[in-house]
Design an enzyme around this catalytic site. Sequence first.
Site, PDB file in Angstrom:
ATOM      1  N   LYS A 227       2.115  -1.665  16.953  1.00 15.58           N
ATOM      2  CA  LYS A 227       3.279  -2.444  17.357  1.00 15.58           C
ATOM      3  C   LYS A 227       3.425  -2.561  18.870  1.00 15.58           C
ATOM      4  CE  LYS A 227       5.814  -1.347  13.116  1.00 15.58           C
ATOM      5  NZ  LYS A 227       4.845  -0.386  12.552  1.00 15.58           N
TER       6      LYS A 227
ATOM      7  N   LYS B 214      12.537  -1.686  12.910  1.00 17.80           N
ATOM      8  CA  LYS B 214      11.505  -0.809  12.350  1.00 17.80           C
ATOM      9  C   LYS B 214      11.021   0.172  13.407  1.00 17.80           C
ATOM     10  CE  LYS B 214       8.280  -4.730  12.833  1.00 17.80           C
ATOM     11  NZ  LYS B 214       7.347  -5.601  12.101  1.00 17.80           N
TER      12      LYS B 214
ATOM     13  N   ARG C 271      -2.129 -10.428   5.225  1.00 16.99           N
ATOM     14  CA  ARG C 271      -3.017  -9.453   5.854  1.00 16.99           C
ATOM     15  C   ARG C 271      -4.392 -10.126   6.036  1.00 16.99           C
ATOM     16  NH1 ARG C 271      -3.855  -4.019   6.453  1.00 16.99           N
ATOM     17  NH2 ARG C 271      -1.824  -4.240   7.478  1.00 16.99           N
TER      18      ARG C 271
ATOM     19  N   ARG D 156       0.512 -11.078   0.818  1.00 15.71           N
ATOM     20  CA  ARG D 156       1.279 -10.032   0.158  1.00 15.71           C
ATOM     21  C   ARG D 156       2.716 -10.517  -0.030  1.00 15.71           C
ATOM     22  NH1 ARG D 156       0.038  -5.436   4.443  1.00 15.71           N
ATOM     23  NH2 ARG D 156       0.878  -7.144   5.697  1.00 15.71           N
TER      24      ARG D 156
ATOM     25  N   ARG E  25      10.132  -6.310   2.355  1.00 16.81           N
ATOM     26  CA  ARG E  25       8.842  -5.691   2.654  1.00 16.81           C
ATOM     27  C   ARG E  25       7.821  -6.118   1.605  1.00 16.81           C
ATOM     28  NH1 ARG E  25      10.184   0.483   2.603  1.00 16.81           N
ATOM     29  NH2 ARG E  25      11.019  -0.206   0.603  1.00 16.81           N
TER      30      ARG E  25
ATOM     31  N   ASP F  14      -1.318  -8.685  10.666  1.00 14.17           N
ATOM     32  CA  ASP F  14      -0.282  -9.184   9.773  1.00 14.17           C
ATOM     33  C   ASP F  14       0.336 -10.436  10.375  1.00 14.17           C
ATOM     34  OD1 ASP F  14      -0.788  -6.999   8.161  1.00 14.17           O
ATOM     35  OD2 ASP F  14       0.846  -5.808   8.997  1.00 14.17           O
TER      36      ASP F  14
ATOM     37  N   GLU G  23       1.768  -7.545  13.634  1.00 11.19           N
ATOM     38  CA  GLU G  23       1.130  -6.259  13.897  1.00 11.19           C
ATOM     39  C   GLU G  23      -0.379  -6.426  13.983  1.00 11.19           C
ATOM     40  OE1 GLU G  23       2.149  -2.983  11.380  1.00 11.19           O
ATOM     41  OE2 GLU G  23       4.297  -3.428  11.399  1.00 11.19           O
TER      42      GLU G  23
ATOM     43  N   ASN H 237      -3.268  -3.786  13.127  1.00 11.47           N
ATOM     44  CA  ASN H 237      -3.466  -2.469  12.544  1.00 11.47           C
ATOM     45  C   ASN H 237      -4.882  -1.977  12.833  1.00 11.47           C
ATOM     46  OD1 ASN H 237      -0.931  -2.097  10.648  1.00 11.47           O
ATOM     47  ND2 ASN H 237      -1.608  -4.220  10.465  1.00 11.47           N
TER      48      ASN H 237
END
Length: 316
Positions: free
Chosen positions: A126, A161, A211, A225, A233, A273, A281, A283
Amino acid sequence: MSLTVAVQMDPLETINIAGDSTFAIMLGAQARGHRLFHYAAGDLSYRDGRVTAPARPVTVQRVGGAHHDYGAWQTLDLADDVDVVLMRQDPPFDLAYITATHLLERIRHRTLVVNDPESVRNAPEKLFVLDYAQFMPPTLITRRLEDARAFHAEHGEVVVKPLYGNAGSAVFHVGRKDANLAALTELFGQVWREPFMVQAFLPDVSKGDKRIVLVDGTAAGAVNRLPKPGEIRSNLAVGGSGAQADLTPREHEICEALGPELARRGLLFVGIDVIAGYLTEINVTSPTGIVAIDRFNGTDTPALIWDAIEAKAGRG
């Protein structure tokens, strides 16, 4: 020539083999004749210039309840005995995680560590994403209630978050007339010493949080997703469902902007994402999603990962 691969991850007994990306990567390694060892991040030791870990050779198979077989314990010198270390333990991205990156950094002149430990340490999901703010939704990082209130007033609906959370944990939607922002700010301040992230809410999250996996800087596939009813979420770990997805022109643009820097940093396996065309994000610690991607697209992402690893380890 086969590789000796040490997998630094959580206990194999705890994983869900139906969707676990590390397990899929291990199966891919084994199919190529590579030898696998398993150890936990907390077992790393340093002495006299050597980084070691007690580890067990392991074979894996896609059989529920009997998906792994261990051999006898041995102590691995991660520089001398191993060709590749896969750093695949789940976050939290805390001081224990950071310490593991420092120790693994000391062997990378001899052993390929995936992802590169220095780059993982310097690219928390992040915060690294802020380098690509032109693709992000409006974003605030703060500990100050005054700043959070001003941002909420400007954007109406926001998502709050933790900076170092994972798998969708502790992600809150604060609506236009929601009076909980002060309480949330207080809670985050008590639980975490770090600032937290506030982003403008994207209503199209109901259509999915995509993703996208990149292997050595190149997009390898995507899964959309979808959140379950009553949720914002969409993480599969919290009950989201997957759907087949192709990349849009905007998403290709994002991948092309990120790809060269990911490859330069040694971030070989990355998951980004994207919601409604906005990058949220990057990851790099222990990205997931490849099982769902391969199931929907008929692809073999572990093969792409091992092609890249073998080339970098001097075996390709």
